[in-house]
Design a protein around this motif. Structure first.
Motif, PDB file in Angstrom:
ATOM      1  N   GLN A  99      -1.377   3.274 -12.827  1.00  0.00           N
ATOM      2  CA  GLN A  99      -0.685   2.013 -12.513  1.00  0.00           C
ATOM      3  C   GLN A  99      -1.179   1.446 -11.228  1.00  0.00           C
ATOM      4  O   GLN A  99      -0.891   0.356 -10.884  1.00  0.00           O
ATOM      5  CB  GLN A  99       0.695   2.398 -12.389  1.00  0.00           C
ATOM      6  CG  GLN A  99       1.456   2.991 -13.558  1.00  0.00           C
ATOM      7  CD  GLN A  99       2.972   3.092 -13.102  1.00  0.00           C
ATOM      8  OE1 GLN A  99       3.199   3.957 -12.204  1.00  0.00           O
ATOM      9  NE2 GLN A  99       3.886   2.393 -13.801  1.00  0.00           N
ATOM     10  N   PHE A 100      -2.003   2.041 -10.468  1.00  0.00           N
ATOM     11  CA  PHE A 100      -2.562   1.600  -9.143  1.00  0.00           C
ATOM     12  C   PHE A 100      -3.861   1.167  -8.972  1.00  0.00           C
ATOM     13  O   PHE A 100      -4.372   1.960  -9.528  1.00  0.00           O
ATOM     14  CB  PHE A 100      -1.896   2.381  -7.912  1.00  0.00           C
ATOM     15  CG  PHE A 100      -0.412   2.444  -7.924  1.00  0.00           C
ATOM     16  CD1 PHE A 100       0.264   1.660  -7.298  1.00  0.00           C
ATOM     17  CD2 PHE A 100       0.438   3.466  -8.627  1.00  0.00           C
ATOM     18  CE1 PHE A 100       1.600   1.770  -7.174  1.00  0.00           C
ATOM     19  CE2 PHE A 100       1.668   3.682  -8.397  1.00  0.00           C
ATOM     20  CZ  PHE A 100       2.295   2.777  -7.810  1.00  0.00           C
ATOM     21  N   PHE A 101      -4.355   0.251  -7.833  1.00  0.00           N
ATOM     22  CA  PHE A 101      -5.597   0.416  -7.709  1.00  0.00           C
ATOM     23  C   PHE A 101      -5.543   1.505  -6.627  1.00  0.00           C
ATOM     24  O   PHE A 101      -4.639   1.802  -5.766  1.00  0.00           O
ATOM     25  CB  PHE A 101      -5.919  -1.141  -6.608  1.00  0.00           C
ATOM     26  CG  PHE A 101      -5.805  -2.099  -7.580  1.00  0.00           C
ATOM     27  CD1 PHE A 101      -7.032  -2.595  -8.175  1.00  0.00           C
ATOM     28  CD2 PHE A 101      -4.652  -3.077  -7.822  1.00  0.00           C
ATOM     29  CE1 PHE A 101      -7.040  -3.881  -8.926  1.00  0.00           C
ATOM     30  CE2 PHE A 101      -4.612  -4.169  -8.690  1.00  0.00           C
ATOM     31  CZ  PHE A 101      -5.694  -4.629  -9.119  1.00  0.00           C
ATOM     32  N   LEU A 102      -6.960   2.093  -6.498  1.00  0.00           N
ATOM     33  CA  LEU A 102      -7.005   3.148  -5.508  1.00  0.00           C
ATOM     34  C   LEU A 102      -8.097   2.699  -4.619  1.00  0.00           C
ATOM     35  O   LEU A 102      -9.136   2.179  -4.941  1.00  0.00           O
ATOM     36  CB  LEU A 102      -7.507   4.408  -6.237  1.00  0.00           C
ATOM     37  CG  LEU A 102      -6.520   5.372  -7.120  1.00  0.00           C
ATOM     38  CD1 LEU A 102      -7.135   6.390  -7.763  1.00  0.00           C
ATOM     39  CD2 LEU A 102      -5.359   5.266  -6.532  1.00  0.00           C
ATOM     40  N   VAL A 103      -7.638   2.860  -3.226  1.00  0.00           N
ATOM     41  CA  VAL A 103      -8.539   2.406  -2.392  1.00  0.00           C
ATOM     42  C   VAL A 103      -8.896   3.633  -1.358  1.00  0.00           C
ATOM     43  O   VAL A 103      -8.012   4.492  -1.056  1.00  0.00           O
ATOM     44  CB  VAL A 103      -8.194   1.409  -1.515  1.00  0.00           C
ATOM     45  CG1 VAL A 103      -8.106   0.139  -2.369  1.00  0.00           C
ATOM     46  CG2 VAL A 103      -6.951   1.547  -0.797  1.00  0.00           C
ATOM     47  N   PRO A 104      -9.755   3.758  -0.623  1.00  0.00           N
ATOM     48  CA  PRO A 104     -10.005   4.813   0.396  1.00  0.00           C
ATOM     49  C   PRO A 104      -8.913   4.854   1.195  1.00  0.00           C
ATOM     50  O   PRO A 104      -8.296   3.865   1.455  1.00  0.00           O
ATOM     51  CB  PRO A 104     -11.328   4.664   1.159  1.00  0.00           C
ATOM     52  CG  PRO A 104     -12.083   3.711   0.308  1.00  0.00           C
ATOM     53  CD  PRO A 104     -11.214   2.839  -0.389  1.00  0.00           C
ATOM     54  N   LYS A 105      -8.515   6.219   1.657  1.00  0.00           N
ATOM     55  CA  LYS A 105      -7.226   6.207   2.359  1.00  0.00           C
ATOM     56  C   LYS A 105      -7.301   5.465   3.581  1.00  0.00           C
ATOM     57  O   LYS A 105      -8.138   5.258   4.372  1.00  0.00           O
ATOM     58  CB  LYS A 105      -7.243   7.736   3.012  1.00  0.00           C
ATOM     59  CG  LYS A 105      -5.895   7.967   3.709  1.00  0.00           C
ATOM     60  CD  LYS A 105      -5.456   9.399   3.079  1.00  0.00           C
ATOM     61  CE  LYS A 105      -3.868   9.608   3.437  1.00  0.00           C
ATOM     62  NZ  LYS A 105      -3.186   9.691   2.075  1.00  0.00           N
ATOM     63  N   ILE A 106      -6.163   4.826   3.841  1.00  0.00           N
ATOM     64  CA  ILE A 106      -5.946   3.586   4.835  1.00  0.00           C
ATOM     65  C   ILE A 106      -5.281   4.511   5.861  1.00  0.00           C
ATOM     66  O   ILE A 106      -4.206   5.206   5.857  1.00  0.00           O
ATOM     67  CB  ILE A 106      -4.747   2.708   4.328  1.00  0.00           C
ATOM     68  CG1 ILE A 106      -5.564   1.926   3.380  1.00  0.00           C
ATOM     69  CG2 ILE A 106      -4.464   1.722   5.523  1.00  0.00           C
ATOM     70  CD1 ILE A 106      -4.441   0.963   2.605  1.00  0.00           C
ATOM     71  N   ASN A 109       0.772  -1.122   0.107  1.00  0.00           N
ATOM     72  CA  ASN A 109       0.011  -0.018  -0.077  1.00  0.00           C
ATOM     73  C   ASN A 109       1.058   1.221  -0.199  1.00  0.00           C
ATOM     74  O   ASN A 109       1.844   1.471   0.685  1.00  0.00           O
ATOM     75  CB  ASN A 109      -0.843  -0.062   1.228  1.00  0.00           C
ATOM     76  CG  ASN A 109      -1.699  -1.289   1.484  1.00  0.00           C
ATOM     77  OD1 ASN A 109      -2.395  -1.491   0.203  1.00  0.00           O
ATOM     78  ND2 ASN A 109      -2.005  -1.799   2.255  1.00  0.00           N
ATOM     79  N   ILE A 110       0.474   2.058  -0.792  1.00  0.00           N
ATOM     80  CA  ILE A 110       1.389   3.479  -0.785  1.00  0.00           C
ATOM     81  C   ILE A 110       0.248   4.433  -0.352  1.00  0.00           C
ATOM     82  O   ILE A 110      -0.629   4.786  -1.004  1.00  0.00           O
ATOM     83  CB  ILE A 110       1.948   3.597  -2.347  1.00  0.00           C
ATOM     84  CG1 ILE A 110       2.778   2.531  -2.526  1.00  0.00           C
ATOM     85  CG2 ILE A 110       2.827   4.867  -2.269  1.00  0.00           C
ATOM     86  CD1 ILE A 110       3.094   2.142  -4.020  1.00  0.00           C
ATOM     87  N   SER A 161      -5.270   5.750  -0.953  1.00  0.00           N
ATOM     88  CA  SER A 161      -4.233   4.777  -1.059  1.00  0.00           C
ATOM     89  C   SER A 161      -3.999   4.149  -2.332  1.00  0.00           C
ATOM     90  O   SER A 161      -4.945   3.424  -2.871  1.00  0.00           O
ATOM     91  CB  SER A 161      -4.057   4.050   0.268  1.00  0.00           C
ATOM     92  OG  SER A 161      -4.127   4.713   1.249  1.00  0.00           O
ATOM     93  N   GLN A 162      -2.743   3.925  -2.834  1.00  0.00           N
ATOM     94  CA  GLN A 162      -2.545   3.159  -4.169  1.00  0.00           C
ATOM     95  C   GLN A 162      -2.140   1.610  -3.614  1.00  0.00           C
ATOM     96  O   GLN A 162      -1.565   1.666  -2.529  1.00  0.00           O
ATOM     97  CB  GLN A 162      -1.289   3.897  -4.778  1.00  0.00           C
ATOM     98  CG  GLN A 162      -1.724   5.169  -5.108  1.00  0.00           C
ATOM     99  CD  GLN A 162      -0.578   5.689  -5.902  1.00  0.00           C
ATOM    100  OE1 GLN A 162       0.652   6.007  -5.398  1.00  0.00           O
ATOM    101  NE2 GLN A 162      -0.670   6.470  -7.276  1.00  0.00           N
ATOM    102  N   VAL A 163      -2.474   0.803  -4.508  1.00  0.00           N
ATOM    103  CA  VAL A 163      -2.140  -0.548  -4.037  1.00  0.00           C
ATOM    104  C   VAL A 163      -1.408  -0.961  -5.235  1.00  0.00           C
ATOM    105  O   VAL A 163      -1.770  -0.866  -6.394  1.00  0.00           O
ATOM    106  CB  VAL A 163      -3.344  -1.373  -3.721  1.00  0.00           C
ATOM    107  CG1 VAL A 163      -3.126  -2.750  -3.414  1.00  0.00           C
ATOM    108  CG2 VAL A 163      -4.359  -0.643  -2.773  1.00  0.00           C
ATOM    109  N   ASP A 164      -0.297  -1.744  -4.974  1.00  0.00           N
ATOM    110  CA  ASP A 164       0.634  -2.365  -6.025  1.00  0.00           C
ATOM    111  C   ASP A 164       0.676  -3.751  -5.689  1.00  0.00           C
ATOM    112  O   ASP A 164       1.039  -4.196  -4.591  1.00  0.00           O
ATOM    113  CB  ASP A 164       2.134  -1.846  -5.857  1.00  0.00           C
ATOM    114  CG  ASP A 164       3.073  -2.583  -6.968  1.00  0.00           C
ATOM    115  OD1 ASP A 164       2.331  -3.438  -7.537  1.00  0.00           O
ATOM    116  OD2 ASP A 164       4.219  -2.309  -6.940  1.00  0.00           O
ATOM    117  N   LEU A 165      -0.023  -4.778  -6.447  1.00  0.00           N
ATOM    118  CA  LEU A 165      -0.039  -6.332  -5.933  1.00  0.00           C
ATOM    119  C   LEU A 165       1.210  -7.033  -6.661  1.00  0.00           C
ATOM    120  O   LEU A 165       0.876  -8.151  -6.402  1.00  0.00           O
ATOM    121  CB  LEU A 165      -1.466  -6.833  -6.542  1.00  0.00           C
ATOM    122  CG  LEU A 165      -2.682  -6.369  -6.008  1.00  0.00           C
ATOM    123  CD1 LEU A 165      -3.929  -6.864  -6.456  1.00  0.00           C
ATOM    124  CD2 LEU A 165      -2.464  -6.443  -4.349  1.00  0.00           C
TER     125      LEU A 165
END
Lengths: 490, 103
Positions: free
Chosen positions: B89-96, A134-135, A142-146
């Protein structure tokens, strides 16, 4: 006045990334710093219908490590789902091993600074998959790189046998050496290949009573420095807390902490979820692993001499200092190269100096292993023998070593072509010494006087001889001739 | 019916772990239903299984292993194709916020 004595108690969990080419349960390539989300497939994503298949290499690496840590290898092991929700875990469970780890009840031996060896028991060694990354950037997302999701990790758990911050670091370093020797991990700290989670508490003796402070777990440490400092900090913090509040360990008061690298303090994270909250259950997508005798024997052939054994052998067999043996065995390629060179002939201490002082320096500059410099152990042994025989000086050996990395020629040829061979012929050198003595009566007088001036004068005469031979005279031979001439009183 | 197998607090906890938002009425309903299911399954306890090995898998096979060979991945574009929210380039999810993963 109260009488207080305390002991630091640490158990360590270590995650080691295995050096496979592909992920644990799919064929996605493991490559550092690839384009985000480029090494991902339906298995990594947990898409419906995707089926994970075990990487044989990862299983074998795990067994090999378990063996080298003196563990009992499970004949039968299986995979379990550890359920929790987090954005870097697309399946909402992590595939891990719960009640049947691949290795159990072993030990690791770590060298202590006082020369003693301490045995730390290993509770378990199991395989699992890593999560993604998670970035946490600016803004509301937040950005997720798998790319990292599904990377094979070996989790190694020790018993709480570690008793200082220094011991924790030494254990981590020893483990790094072992996995590198086995070739099961690059164990590159910069790339996050080793991550540590120490569990720390204190056993305090106060006024004839013993107290145990609440255990804290420090999460996700990825350097030896952070590991050592955080444990040292935590021990002091717990002592202060106990003296202040008298708080002791109770069921449910274990805490999870993070490490603030900048302020160098531990900070409270969430309370640890109870184990059953992960709702472990056997993964129906993966069949069990049975390790039969034949397979185990096959894996055992890949075991090698372990670093500490090798280090001790270099001390006992070759007479190296523990320090030198430690420097050599920090890197398997250097250790084996040294070992092979000594076996090819030549003085071990001399070869050690050549390898550690010159070889490792050049290898470092060229960004390769010392064994990849293009110099065979036989040739390096020849070079060492030439120094021993007084044919070349130690200084010249460095120059020749450097040349050898660029040339196929034997050290003897290189020494000749660079005019580095020392004159050791006594008859020839005697003539030159005589000339120098005849030309410098005052210095001879001073040298013979035996007072303060004598040392300086002696050095001057030596210098004159070296100058006349353009530095090729063997200084030991010259010194011998010179001293015998001066003592005779000419 | 005797003591409920699962009480309302346990349903709440399980729902929280599974990230399910349930109404109070649903929680009561599920507490009853889940208890009934557990009671039914409990019948299995009447069997003596002390001499039965726990079953790790329902298929009588083991060691399905593959060689460590690289296979084509989907690539970034396809990987992100189904993402509800994404950037280049990324999945975006609600701020962790503060709550680290469980590894």
């Amino acid at each position: 006045m109260t009488n207080i004595d305390y002991k630091v108690i640490v158990g360590l969990e270590i995650h080691v990334q295995l050096a496979t080419r592909t992920k644990m349960f799919c064929g996605c390539e493991l490559i550092f710093a690839a384009e985000p989300n480029s090494r991902v497939c339906p298995v990594c994503l947990g898409l419906p219908g995707a089926l994970p298949v075990m990487n044989k290499q990862a299983v074998e690496f795990a067994i090999l490590t378990a063996l080298s840590l003196n563990c009992k290898v499970a004949e039968f092991t299986k995979w379990d789902r550890k359920s929790y929700y987090y954005p870097d875990l697309p399946k909402n469970y992590q595939i891990s091993q719960y009640d049947l780890p691949i290795g159990s009840t072993g030990f690791i031996e770590i060298p202590l600074p006082d020369g003693k060896v301490k045995k730390i028991r290993i509770r378990r060694v199991h395989l699992e998959e890593d999560a993604g990354k998670n970035i946490h950037s600016e803004g509301n997302f937040s950005q997720v790189d798998l790319n990292r999701a599904g990377t094979p990790l070996l989790e190694i758990v020790t018993e709480p046998d570690i008793n200082s911050a220094e011991e924790v670091r030494l254990l981590a370093i020893e483990l790094q050496r072992i996995v590198r020797f086995l070739g099961v991990s690059e164990a590159d700290m910069q790339k996050g290949h080793m991550r540590f989670e120490p569990n720390v508490n204190l056993h305090i003796k106060k006024d004839n009573n013993e107290y145990k402070t609440p255990i804290t777990e420090i999460k996700n440490l990825n350097s030896f420095k952070a590991l050592e400092k955080s444990v040292a900090f935590e021990a002091q913090r717990q002592l202060a807390e106990f003296l202040d509040s008298g708080k002791v360990m109770q069921s449910g008061n274990k805490k999870t902490l993070g490490w603030d690298d900048i302020r160098e303090v531990t900070v409270l994270q969430r309370e640890k979820e109870e184990a059953h909250d992960y709702r472990y259950f056997p993964d129906p997508d993966l069949v069990p692993v049975v390790v039969n005798k034949k397979w185990l024997v096959e894996i055992k052939t890949k075991l090698c001499e372990l670093p500490l054994t090798m280090q001790n052998r270099f001390v006992s067999e070759y007479g190296l200092s523990d320090y030198d043996a430690g420097v050599l065995t920090a890197d398997k390629a250097a250790a084996e190269f040294f070992d092979n060179t000594v076996k090819a002939g030549g003085d071990a201490k001399r070869i050690c100096n050549l390898v550690t002082q010159t070889g490792l320096k050049i290898a470092n500059e060229k960004n390769c292993k010392v064994s990849q410099l293009g110099i065979s152990p036989q040739k390096l042994a020849e070079l060492a023998k030439m120094v021993e025989a007084g044919q070349i000086s130690a200084t010249a050996s460095v120059t020749i070593f450097e040349k050898m990395t660029q040339s196929e020629s034997a050290p003897q040829q290189i020494a000749e072509s660079l005019n580095l061979l020392q004159k050791s012929d006594e008859g020839e050198l005697e003539k030159i010494v005589d000339e120098v003595i005849a030309a410098n009566p005052q210095a001879v007088e001073d040298a013979k006087s035996g007072d303060k001036k004598s040392k300086k004068a002696n050095g001057f005469l030596m210098g004159q001889v070296m100058q006349k031979t353009k530095g090729t005279a063997n200084p030991q031979v010259v010194a011998k001739i010179l001293s015998s001439k001066l003592n005779k009183g000419i | 019916m005797g003591q409920k197998k699962i009480d309302i607090e346990q349903v709440r906890q399980v729902a929280k772990l599974a990230r399910l938002a349930l109404s109070d009425a649903e929680i009561v309903q599920f507490a009853v239903q889940l208890s009934a299911i557990l009671e039914y399954v409990e019948k299995l306890n009447q069997l003596d299984t002390s001499k039965v090995e726990p079953l790790a898998h329902c298929l009588p096979i083991n060691n399905c292993l593959r060689t460590d060979e690289i296979k084509q991945s989907l690539g970034t574009e396809k990987t992100l194709a189904n993402a509800p929210q994404k950037d280049e380039q990324f999945f975006l999810v609600p701020k962790i916020l503060e709550e680290p993963g469980g590894l």
